[in-house]
Design a protein around this motif. Structure first.
Motif, mmCIF file in Angstrom:
data_model
loop_
_atom_site.group_PDB
_atom_site.id
_atom_site.type_symbol
_atom_site.label_atom_id
_atom_site.label_comp_id
_atom_site.label_asym_id
_atom_site.label_seq_id
_atom_site.Cartn_x
_atom_site.Cartn_y
_atom_site.Cartn_z
ATOM 1 N N PRO A 122 -6.599 19.186 -1.309
ATOM 2 C CA PRO A 122 -5.603 18.989 -2.698
ATOM 3 C C PRO A 122 -6.177 18.002 -3.706
ATOM 4 O O PRO A 122 -6.009 17.990 -4.964
ATOM 5 N N PHE A 123 -6.930 17.046 -3.293
ATOM 6 C CA PHE A 123 -7.383 15.915 -3.918
ATOM 7 C C PHE A 123 -8.941 15.823 -4.523
ATOM 8 O O PHE A 123 -9.395 15.325 -5.328
ATOM 9 N N GLU B 162 -4.904 24.129 -18.546
ATOM 10 C CA GLU B 162 -3.722 24.657 -18.124
ATOM 11 C C GLU B 162 -3.611 24.734 -16.518
ATOM 12 O O GLU B 162 -2.477 24.374 -15.893
ATOM 13 N N GLY B 163 -4.695 24.803 -15.730
ATOM 14 C CA GLY B 163 -4.739 24.514 -14.340
ATOM 15 C C GLY B 163 -4.486 23.300 -13.814
ATOM 16 O O GLY B 163 -4.216 23.172 -12.747
ATOM 17 N N ASN B 164 -4.633 22.316 -14.588
ATOM 18 C CA ASN B 164 -4.455 20.910 -14.128
ATOM 19 C C ASN B 164 -3.120 20.136 -14.622
ATOM 20 O O ASN B 164 -3.108 18.883 -14.521
ATOM 21 N N LEU B 165 -2.174 21.085 -15.136
ATOM 22 C CA LEU B 165 -0.905 20.377 -15.926
ATOM 23 C C LEU B 165 0.090 20.501 -14.431
ATOM 24 O O LEU B 165 0.961 21.252 -14.510
ATOM 25 N N GLN C 134 -11.347 15.353 -14.685
ATOM 26 C CA GLN C 134 -10.995 16.698 -14.508
ATOM 27 C C GLN C 134 -12.257 17.675 -14.837
ATOM 28 O O GLN C 134 -11.763 18.507 -15.449
ATOM 29 N N ALA C 135 -13.297 17.582 -14.854
ATOM 30 C CA ALA C 135 -14.292 18.143 -15.258
ATOM 31 C C ALA C 135 -14.364 19.491 -14.789
ATOM 32 O O ALA C 135 -14.515 20.697 -15.395
ATOM 33 N N ALA D 288 -10.153 19.809 -9.325
ATOM 34 C CA ALA D 288 -9.768 20.103 -10.969
ATOM 35 C C ALA D 288 -9.804 21.689 -11.160
ATOM 36 O O ALA D 288 -10.804 22.226 -10.206
ATOM 37 N N GLU D 289 -9.215 22.298 -11.772
ATOM 38 C CA GLU D 289 -9.445 23.451 -12.149
ATOM 39 C C GLU D 289 -10.301 23.690 -13.134
ATOM 40 O O GLU D 289 -10.391 22.435 -14.139
ATOM 41 N N ASP D 290 -10.929 24.577 -13.856
ATOM 42 C CA ASP D 290 -12.006 24.871 -14.936
ATOM 43 C C ASP D 290 -11.010 24.445 -16.293
ATOM 44 O O ASP D 290 -11.746 23.976 -17.308
#
Ligand SMILES: C[S@@+](CC[C@H](N)C(=O)[O-])C[C@H]1O[C@@H](n2cnc3c(N)ncnc32)[C@H](O)[C@@H]1O
Length: 358
Positions: free
Chosen positions: A349-350, A290-293, A324-325, A285-287
């Motif tokens: 990637p995961f 919007e990085g996780n969309l 997605q913490a 996950a990104e912090d």
């Protein structure tokens, strides 16, 4: 922008959205069809047979032809199976055959679908929990969530844990080779514990999980893998597992599921040797939202809504970090518990893999 511009419907965009939704409905139903193909042995038989007609596949699997034909057509429409109109035969392309039938491949997918379908099947009870604001514990899920989780994560652990993730930690592999004491906390059915025990025969492993049913399955898995002499499984919450003087504590995809990850982190700190290591594996996950969309973030936010967030809310504190913490929030928990060193040691990637030291 005026209100009209916000509310005016563009008919082309509307139809584009409707057609995209048709694809999504097909994909939703396909989760059940993939689990069906897996459990009825249809993919396995297709992979072994090469091109077949529906009645040939029906005969090979002992499944009524009419079900098999309809299933094959749905699979062909979704590009999971290929169809030859000239011969009326269906076959699995090699990539689909690997992803759908080879449990030793990192790309193996049936567990992912089983977990997704199990989550959807449990969703009426999760919706009730959301209505009343209570949580829904891991132990309340059906077997497809529990077995699907094990089958989903195991290929990634097989591919990465021994060859990439443990070597990325400072000095841990040499300790494991010499003989270390390891606690695998929130171990579920124990895939990671058993994998480490197989790779490091001089070390001793204790797998713990608060869910008694998962621990019973883990014991059976250890006995099947003939490592039960060096692996022990015990029912215990992460903030209360027994023992101390651990060289390594591991947590695979479970810190964010816990109600009180800070309490768990403090317990890990107290149970480690002064030069011990805490390895935390979390979903990639990104912090920032919007990085996780993206497709991976979409699947993880969905699992987080149905599984991880309700699981945490069902426990004391109910911090609900979510799947997605991201690194910054995990670091906050770890450092608040008194760990002085924290770094990202590896990633795929995961997954994100963190190393924390006292
Ligand atoms: C997503 S599963 C991961 C299981 C396992 N680590 C794996 O990778 O297959 C999350 C696990 O965390 C466990 N868990 C949740 N809260 C816990 C807690 N407070 N203490 C111990 N285990 C917990 C659940 O029972 C479940 O087995």
């Amino acid at each position: 922008m005026s209100i009209d511009q916000h509310t005016e419907v563009d008919p082309d965009k509307l139809m584009q959205f409707v057609f995209r939704a048709v694809g999504e409905v097909g994909a939703t139903l396909n989760a059940a069809l993939v689990v069906m193909g897996d459990k009825l042995g249809l993919y396995q038989a297709l992979a072994e047979s090469g091109p077949v007609t529906p009645d040939q596949l029906a005969a090979r699997t002992g499944t009524p032809e009419r079900y098999v034909r309809e299933w094959l057509n749905a699979q062909a429409a979704g590009d999971f199976v290929s169809y030859e109109p000239e011969t009326g035969r269906y076959f699995l392309p090699p990539e689909q055959a690997m992803a759908l039938t080879d449990a030793s491949s990192p790309a193996y997918l049936p567990g992912f679908f089983q977990l997704a379908l199990g989550s959807v099947m449990d969703s009426p009870r999760i919706m009730e929990a959301a209505r009343s604001g209570i949580g829904f514990g891991w132990h309340e899920h059906g077997t497809d969530v529990l077995d699907g989780c094990e089958r989903f994560f195991r290929p990634g652990y097989n591919a990465n844990l021994i060859s990439q993730w443990l070597p990325a930690l400072d000095g841990v592999v040499s300790k494991l080779e010499r003989g270390a004491l390891v606690a695998d906390v929130g171990c579920g059915h124990g895939s990671s514990t058993i994998l480490m025990a197989q790779a490091f025969p001089a070390s001793t492993f204790v797998g713990t999980d608060y869910h008694e049913g998962s621990i019973q399955t883990a014991r059976q898995r250890a006995s099947d893998a003939a490592v039960d002499g060096r692996v022990r499984f015990e029912t215990a919450a992460a903030s209360a597992y027994a023992g101390g003087g651990y060289d390594l504590v591991t947590m695979f995809d479970c810190l964010h599921d816990m109600g009180d990850p800070l309490g768990a982190a403090r317990h890990v700190r107290g149970s480690l040797k002064p030069d011990g290591t805490w390895m935390i594996v979390e979903p990639y996950a990104e912090d920032r939202v919007e990085g996780n969309l993206n497709p991976v973030g979409r699947a993880y936010y969905a699992f987080s809504t149905l599984l991880c967030t309700p699981a945490s809310l069902s426990q004391e504190v109910g911090l609900a970090l979510g799947a997605q913490a991201g690194e910054a929030r995990i670091k906050d928990v770890v450092t608040a518990a008194g760990f002085t060193r924290f770094r990202r040691a590896a990633q795929t990637p995961f997954n994100l893999v963190f190393e924390a030291r006292p």
